[in-house]
Write an enzyme that holds these catalytic residues in place. Structure first.
Site, PDB file in Angstrom:
ATOM      1  N   LYS A  73       0.823  -1.224   0.000  1.00 19.20           N
ATOM      2  CA  LYS A  73       0.000   0.000   0.000  1.00 19.20           C
ATOM      3  C   LYS A  73       0.853   1.268   0.000  1.00 19.20           C
ATOM      4  CE  LYS A  73      -3.552  -0.435  -0.392  1.00 19.20           C
ATOM      5  NZ  LYS A  73      -4.230  -0.742  -1.681  1.00 19.20           N
ATOM      6  N   ARG A  77       2.158  -0.527  -7.364  1.00 24.29           N
ATOM      7  CA  ARG A  77       1.534  -0.716  -8.677  1.00 24.29           C
ATOM      8  C   ARG A  77       1.713   0.517  -9.550  1.00 24.29           C
ATOM      9  NH1 ARG A  77       0.757  -4.245 -12.307  1.00 24.29           N
ATOM     10  NH2 ARG A  77       0.341  -5.683 -10.577  1.00 24.29           N
ATOM     11  N   ARG A 156       5.601   5.588   1.940  1.00 21.48           N
ATOM     12  CA  ARG A 156       4.712   6.735   2.157  1.00 21.48           C
ATOM     13  C   ARG A 156       4.536   6.917   3.655  1.00 21.48           C
ATOM     14  NH1 ARG A 156      -1.353   4.554   0.671  1.00 21.48           N
ATOM     15  NH2 ARG A 156      -1.853   6.718   1.204  1.00 21.48           N
ATOM     16  N   ARG A 281      -9.045   4.646  -3.333  1.00 24.20           N
ATOM     17  CA  ARG A 281     -10.278   4.348  -2.605  1.00 24.20           C
ATOM     18  C   ARG A 281     -10.320   5.164  -1.314  1.00 24.20           C
ATOM     19  NH1 ARG A 281      -9.767  -1.238  -1.674  1.00 24.20           N
ATOM     20  NH2 ARG A 281     -10.821  -1.708  -3.628  1.00 24.20           N
TER      21      ARG A 281
END
Length: 316
Positions: A73, A77, A156, A281
């Site tokens: 996460k 990607r 992140r 999302r």
């Protein structure tokens, strides 16, 4: 008169004998000639060999020269798709989980290679499996595969990463019509941070990076700022190109901001591509009190990570 007839018969007999000899020579020549045809010239042999060799070497499945190892996460990607804009890069489309799943690892490198894309000589194969970063057994296995492999780690804000991690699991559970605890309940135990929560452990970047640095030199691991990649992809991609020794081919024109989705999409050869709907999302709710405790908890781990990579990030 009799002598004339005898002479004529003798001439006919001689002609018949000569004709038989000629026919025999013709048949003999036709049957032997293929066996004695001249050998092909060296130039034609070389051309055929070269053609066969070039056909064999044109495309092959090769082990990756670069691996995106994490974090989950963190934007793996997006980084993979953006690197795939480069003409000298081919990527494995799916996460292979070779080094961190025992069932896959037992199948050996031949199986792993078979999961890779076909590439031309000189192209770089890139694989990404974010689960590699936090798996203790993976660094040594990757080193055994290729000690010179280049590793990309995209990170992140660890608090935001944790919430994103929870959101994905929650979405999967709801899709399966299974219940799942609220994030506050998982994160806090009797008002204190729950150290056993797996999503929290994945955000302790310094612990996982330490294992990789026991095996690989620091210069073989490139850290990508995942938050910066979302805000403005091009500068981070240019740094990645340099790290991978790729000629600069990705340009700012390869990106455009999609106002509907709220993040950058890719543009190449007149075709655009956006990440699927799972990206971007909306996050699951987390109380302000829990977020404050979480940020306080991450201060020391973040500082240690900054020291390890030689740079700092604007995290909570």
């Amino acid at each position: 008169m009799l002598w004339t007839v005898l002479l004529a018969l003798l001439v006919l007999l001689l002609l018949q004998t000569q004709l038989s000899v000629c026919l025999r020579d013709l048949r003999s020549g036709a049957s032997v000639s293929p066996l004695h045809s001249p050998p092909p010239s060296s130039s034609s042999t070389s051309s055929a060999s070269s053609s066969s060799s070039s056909s064999y070497n044109a495309t092959q499945q090769r082990l990756p020269g670069a691996v995106i190892i994490g974090v989950r996460k963190g934007g793996t990607r997006a980084l993979l798709e953006m690197l795939n804009l480069h003409p000298d890069v081919e990527v494995a489309k799916a996460e292979v989980h070779y080094f961190n799943v025992e069932e896959h690892f037992r199948r050996g490198l031949a199986w792993y290679r078979a999961q890779m894309p076909f590439t031309l000589p000189g192209q770089l194969t890139v694989e990404k499996t974010p689960g590699y970063f936090a798996a203790p057994q993976v660094p040594v296995r990757v080193w055994d595969m290729n000690p010179a492999v280049r590793l990309l780690l995209i990170v992140r804000d660890p608090a935001e990463r944790l919430v994103s991690d929870y959101t994905q699991v929650l979405h999967n559970r709801l899709t399966q019509h299974k219940p799942y605890q609220p994030l506050d309940e998982l994160l806090l135990h009797e008002g204190h941070i729950n150290h056993g929560y797996k999503a929290l452990q994945r955000s302790l970047y310094h612990l996982h990076l330490a294992r990789w640095l026991e095996v690989f030199p620091r210069e073989q691991i490139h850290v990508v700022d995942g938050d910066a990649l979302i805000r403005d992809p091009f500068p981070e991609l240019r740094k990645a190109e340099r790290f991978l020794d790729l000629p600069p081919r990705i340009n700012p024109s390869n990106f455009y901001f999609n106002t509907t989705k709220g993040f950058y999409c890719l543009l190449s050869a007149g075709h655009d591509k956006c990440l699927d709907e799972s990206k971007g999302r909306p996050h699951a709710p987390l109380s302000a009190q829990a977020l404050k405790k979480l940020c306080r908890y991450f201060r020391k781990p973040n500082k240690r990570f900054f020291e390890m990579v030689g740079r700092s990030f604007s995290w909570c």
